[in-house]
Scaffold this motif. Sequence first.
Motif, PDB file in Angstrom:
ATOM      1  N   VAL A   1     -16.805  -3.346  46.729  1.00 40.49           N
ATOM      2  CA  VAL A   1     -15.566  -4.110  46.526  1.00 40.49           C
ATOM      3  C   VAL A   1     -15.256  -4.242  45.041  1.00 40.49           C
ATOM      4  O   VAL A   1     -14.104  -4.070  44.606  1.00 40.49           O
ATOM      5  CB  VAL A   1     -15.682  -5.492  47.197  1.00 40.49           C
ATOM      6  CG1 VAL A   1     -14.491  -6.377  46.808  1.00 40.49           C
ATOM      7  CG2 VAL A   1     -15.750  -5.349  48.710  1.00 40.49           C
ATOM      8  N   CYS A   2     -16.264  -4.538  44.235  1.00 38.82           N
ATOM      9  CA  CYS A   2     -16.053  -4.690  42.793  1.00 38.82           C
ATOM     10  C   CYS A   2     -15.581  -3.377  42.167  1.00 38.82           C
ATOM     11  O   CYS A   2     -14.704  -3.373  41.294  1.00 38.82           O
ATOM     12  CB  CYS A   2     -17.335  -5.170  42.122  1.00 38.82           C
ATOM     13  SG  CYS A   2     -17.783  -6.873  42.518  1.00 38.82           S
ATOM     14  N   ILE A   3     -16.145  -2.260  42.606  1.00 39.89           N
ATOM     15  CA  ILE A   3     -15.749  -0.960  42.054  1.00 39.89           C
ATOM     16  C   ILE A   3     -14.294  -0.646  42.385  1.00 39.89           C
ATOM     17  O   ILE A   3     -13.520  -0.185  41.531  1.00 39.89           O
ATOM     18  CB  ILE A   3     -16.676   0.146  42.588  1.00 39.89           C
ATOM     19  CG1 ILE A   3     -18.082  -0.007  41.992  1.00 39.89           C
ATOM     20  CG2 ILE A   3     -16.119   1.534  42.259  1.00 39.89           C
ATOM     21  CD1 ILE A   3     -19.102   0.944  42.575  1.00 39.89           C
ATOM     22  N   VAL A   4     -13.877  -0.918  43.623  1.00 37.01           N
ATOM     23  CA  VAL A   4     -12.491  -0.645  44.029  1.00 37.01           C
ATOM     24  C   VAL A   4     -11.520  -1.524  43.261  1.00 37.01           C
ATOM     25  O   VAL A   4     -10.481  -1.055  42.767  1.00 37.01           O
ATOM     26  CB  VAL A   4     -12.340  -0.845  45.553  1.00 37.01           C
ATOM     27  CG1 VAL A   4     -10.864  -0.827  45.949  1.00 37.01           C
ATOM     28  CG2 VAL A   4     -13.091   0.245  46.306  1.00 37.01           C
ATOM     29  N   ILE A   5     -11.827  -2.800  43.134  1.00 34.87           N
ATOM     30  CA  ILE A   5     -10.942  -3.724  42.417  1.00 34.87           C
ATOM     31  C   ILE A   5     -10.842  -3.319  40.943  1.00 34.87           C
ATOM     32  O   ILE A   5      -9.743  -3.283  40.365  1.00 34.87           O
ATOM     33  CB  ILE A   5     -11.445  -5.167  42.556  1.00 34.87           C
ATOM     34  CG1 ILE A   5     -11.312  -5.635  44.017  1.00 34.87           C
ATOM     35  CG2 ILE A   5     -10.679  -6.102  41.633  1.00 34.87           C
ATOM     36  CD1 ILE A   5     -11.884  -7.005  44.269  1.00 34.87           C
TER      37      ILE A   5
ATOM     38  N   ILE B   1      -4.328  -8.715  46.354  1.00 33.45           N
ATOM     39  CA  ILE B   1      -3.814  -8.780  47.737  1.00 33.45           C
ATOM     40  C   ILE B   1      -3.109  -7.477  48.097  1.00 33.45           C
ATOM     41  O   ILE B   1      -3.180  -7.009  49.240  1.00 33.45           O
ATOM     42  CB  ILE B   1      -2.873  -9.986  47.899  1.00 33.45           C
ATOM     43  CG1 ILE B   1      -3.669 -11.295  47.728  1.00 33.45           C
ATOM     44  CG2 ILE B   1      -2.187  -9.962  49.260  1.00 33.45           C
ATOM     45  CD1 ILE B   1      -2.812 -12.541  47.718  1.00 33.45           C
ATOM     46  N   GLY B   2      -2.488  -6.877  47.103  1.00 28.89           N
ATOM     47  CA  GLY B   2      -1.771  -5.630  47.373  1.00 28.89           C
ATOM     48  C   GLY B   2      -2.699  -4.480  47.730  1.00 28.89           C
ATOM     49  O   GLY B   2      -2.286  -3.538  48.414  1.00 28.89           O
ATOM     50  N   ILE B   3      -3.934  -4.543  47.263  1.00 26.47           N
ATOM     51  CA  ILE B   3      -4.880  -3.449  47.582  1.00 26.47           C
ATOM     52  C   ILE B   3      -5.939  -3.922  48.589  1.00 26.47           C
ATOM     53  O   ILE B   3      -7.056  -3.398  48.617  1.00 26.47           O
ATOM     54  CB  ILE B   3      -5.573  -2.941  46.298  1.00 26.47           C
ATOM     55  CG1 ILE B   3      -6.333  -4.084  45.616  1.00 26.47           C
ATOM     56  CG2 ILE B   3      -4.585  -2.306  45.339  1.00 26.47           C
ATOM     57  CD1 ILE B   3      -7.214  -3.633  44.464  1.00 26.47           C
ATOM     58  N   ARG B   4      -5.560  -4.891  49.429  1.00 22.78           N
ATOM     59  CA  ARG B   4      -6.547  -5.447  50.362  1.00 22.78           C
ATOM     60  C   ARG B   4      -7.039  -4.409  51.372  1.00 22.78           C
ATOM     61  O   ARG B   4      -8.184  -4.469  51.813  1.00 22.78           O
ATOM     62  CB  ARG B   4      -5.967  -6.664  51.072  1.00 22.78           C
ATOM     63  CG  ARG B   4      -4.721  -6.395  51.888  1.00 22.78           C
ATOM     64  CD  ARG B   4      -4.207  -7.696  52.492  1.00 22.78           C
ATOM     65  NE  ARG B   4      -3.024  -7.484  53.310  1.00 22.78           N
ATOM     66  CZ  ARG B   4      -1.796  -7.416  52.849  1.00 22.78           C
ATOM     67  NH1 ARG B   4      -1.577  -7.550  51.534  1.00 22.78           N
ATOM     68  NH2 ARG B   4      -0.768  -7.217  53.654  1.00 22.78           N
ATOM     69  N   LYS B   5      -6.156  -3.463  51.741  1.00 24.93           N
ATOM     70  CA  LYS B   5      -6.608  -2.431  52.691  1.00 24.93           C
ATOM     71  C   LYS B   5      -7.701  -1.562  52.066  1.00 24.93           C
ATOM     72  O   LYS B   5      -8.677  -1.204  52.740  1.00 24.93           O
ATOM     73  CB  LYS B   5      -5.425  -1.570  53.108  1.00 24.93           C
ATOM     74  CG  LYS B   5      -4.401  -2.313  53.953  1.00 24.93           C
ATOM     75  CD  LYS B   5      -3.288  -1.371  54.388  1.00 24.93           C
ATOM     76  CE  LYS B   5      -2.270  -2.106  55.258  1.00 24.93           C
ATOM     77  NZ  LYS B   5      -1.176  -1.211  55.711  1.00 24.93           N
ATOM     78  N   LYS B   6      -7.517  -1.229  50.793  1.00 24.49           N
ATOM     79  CA  LYS B   6      -8.561  -0.457  50.108  1.00 24.49           C
ATOM     80  C   LYS B   6      -9.852  -1.263  49.984  1.00 24.49           C
ATOM     81  O   LYS B   6     -10.956  -0.716  50.074  1.00 24.49           O
ATOM     82  CB  LYS B   6      -8.072  -0.043  48.719  1.00 24.49           C
ATOM     83  CG  LYS B   6      -6.901   0.925  48.737  1.00 24.49           C
ATOM     84  CD  LYS B   6      -6.494   1.306  47.326  1.00 24.49           C
ATOM     85  CE  LYS B   6      -5.316   2.285  47.348  1.00 24.49           C
ATOM     86  NZ  LYS B   6      -4.908   2.665  45.974  1.00 24.49           N
TER      87      LYS B   6
ATOM     88  N   MET C   1      -2.011 -15.422  38.767  1.00 21.43           N
ATOM     89  CA  MET C   1      -1.212 -15.178  39.968  1.00 21.43           C
ATOM     90  C   MET C   1      -0.883 -13.695  40.094  1.00 21.43           C
ATOM     91  O   MET C   1      -0.921 -13.131  41.200  1.00 21.43           O
ATOM     92  CB  MET C   1       0.072 -16.003  39.910  1.00 21.43           C
ATOM     93  CG  MET C   1      -0.175 -17.508  40.027  1.00 21.43           C
ATOM     94  SD  MET C   1      -0.949 -17.968  41.595  1.00 21.43           S
ATOM     95  CE  MET C   1       0.329 -17.478  42.754  1.00 21.43           C
ATOM     96  N   ASP C   2      -0.571 -13.054  38.957  1.00 23.67           N
ATOM     97  CA  ASP C   2      -0.275 -11.618  38.982  1.00 23.67           C
ATOM     98  C   ASP C   2      -1.505 -10.818  39.406  1.00 23.67           C
ATOM     99  O   ASP C   2      -1.421  -9.869  40.194  1.00 23.67           O
ATOM    100  CB  ASP C   2       0.194 -11.177  37.599  1.00 23.67           C
ATOM    101  CG  ASP C   2       0.624  -9.717  37.595  1.00 23.67           C
ATOM    102  OD1 ASP C   2       1.435  -9.330  38.458  1.00 23.67           O
ATOM    103  OD2 ASP C   2       0.116  -8.958  36.742  1.00 23.67           O
ATOM    104  N   LEU C   3      -2.688 -11.241  38.878  1.00 17.05           N
ATOM    105  CA  LEU C   3      -3.937 -10.559  39.246  1.00 17.05           C
ATOM    106  C   LEU C   3      -4.242 -10.751  40.727  1.00 17.05           C
ATOM    107  O   LEU C   3      -4.667  -9.811  41.415  1.00 17.05           O
ATOM    108  CB  LEU C   3      -5.078 -11.103  38.386  1.00 17.05           C
ATOM    109  CG  LEU C   3      -6.445 -10.455  38.573  1.00 17.05           C
ATOM    110  CD1 LEU C   3      -6.390  -8.983  38.193  1.00 17.05           C
ATOM    111  CD2 LEU C   3      -7.505 -11.178  37.743  1.00 17.05           C
TER     112      LEU C   3
ATOM    113  N   ALA D   1     -13.430  -0.244  51.366  1.00 19.71           N
ATOM    114  CA  ALA D   1     -14.594  -0.229  50.474  1.00 19.71           C
ATOM    115  C   ALA D   1     -15.720  -1.096  51.028  1.00 19.71           C
ATOM    116  O   ALA D   1     -16.906  -0.722  50.962  1.00 19.71           O
ATOM    117  CB  ALA D   1     -14.193  -0.712  49.080  1.00 19.71           C
ATOM    118  N   ALA D   2     -15.360  -2.258  51.581  1.00 18.69           N
ATOM    119  CA  ALA D   2     -16.374  -3.129  52.180  1.00 18.69           C
ATOM    120  C   ALA D   2     -17.040  -2.442  53.363  1.00 18.69           C
ATOM    121  O   ALA D   2     -18.263  -2.549  53.552  1.00 18.69           O
ATOM    122  CB  ALA D   2     -15.741  -4.450  52.609  1.00 18.69           C
ATOM    123  N   GLY D   3     -16.248  -1.734  54.178  1.00 14.42           N
ATOM    124  CA  GLY D   3     -16.820  -1.005  55.313  1.00 14.42           C
ATOM    125  C   GLY D   3     -17.765   0.099  54.868  1.00 14.42           C
ATOM    126  O   GLY D   3     -18.854   0.278  55.426  1.00 14.42           O
TER     127      GLY D   3
END
Length: 375
Positions: free
Chosen positions: A353-357, A35-40, A28-30, A44-46
């Motif tokens: 996306v994987c790199i940003v996460i 979710i907290g970095i969803r804008k990033k 849940m913490d992960l 990244a997806a764009g």
Amino acid sequence: MAILIEQTSEKEMKQDIYSDEENEFDLMDLLRKIIGIRKKIYKAAGIGLVIGFIIAVSIPKKYTVEVTLSPEMGNSKEGGLSGLAASFLGSGVTMADGSDALNASLSPDIVSSTPFLLELSTMEILVSKNEVMTLDTYLDEETSPWWSYVIGFPNMVIGGIKSLFAEEDEPVSSDKTGLGTIELSKKELKKIETLKKMITAYVDKKTSMTSVTATFQNPKVAAVVADSVVKKLQEYIIDYRTFKAKEDCLYLEKLFKERRQEYYATQQKYADYLDSHDNIILQSVRAEQERLQNDVSLAYQVYSQVASQLQIARAKVQEEKPIFAIVEPAVVPLEPSGTSRKIYVLAFVFLSVCIVIFWNLFGKDFLNKFEEVRA
């Protein structure tokens, strides 16, 4: 004792419950951090979408044509044409069967050989309805991704500088049959290496089926080249297989003409002697007549035997020609081969996306700890 066992089992159950709760808490913490970095992640997806699209568009489409054939090679032909000829001419007239100079397993080596590709590069292909060019010229028309030019730019600059100070005449490709060598220029050698990658052959050891593939950016060119490779491969194998038989046939034809001329000369000499000694009855004349008659008989026997061997050799030339069955002919492809452009786009989006996460969840903490250790 039983009470101790029950207490131990209760402790283990509590520990399992606590570990499950900790795992759920960690997940849940992960999830909250992601979710907290969803804008990033969206950014990244764009970015990955744009990069993937650029890469996918930059890679030229390629079309692959595969031709499958089944050659009949390496079989004994006791009942073939030469055997049939020998049965008519007599069992004593035979010709030795040599081992095959070539078999189906050598098809990949022939297709990738320099002499084969040099001959193939001179073939004319129909690029469009009104445009015909050689394969060697067409190779200059094919494009490459933009990064290949960027990577090769330093070499181009160095080569241009060298050409200003040293003039070298590029050797024309020529087959020096006396020395058994082939001399190529750098440009020709590069094209040969390119053709080795574009044209390949594979032999299935279990079924002995030979597959020839040609990959080019033009689908019609790929089909024409694949069909031409198969035809030229058949010519090469036929020439190899019939070379010894043709050599034997040429030698026997020469020997046949010599023995025939010798037989005719001996026969004419015998006839002239009979005409000149027609009414003479002497023992010496009879002895000479018998000797000349034996020479004619011996010359005829040699002449007849060579003629029989020549007929068998001519039959063996046809017999040694292998039979090729085209299982799958060359068909102009409608869809490009290789990795689809959608796969490239999705792969770069996923990678971004994987790199940003990974960076936001683990990379920053690892970098901070590393800096603290250095400090």
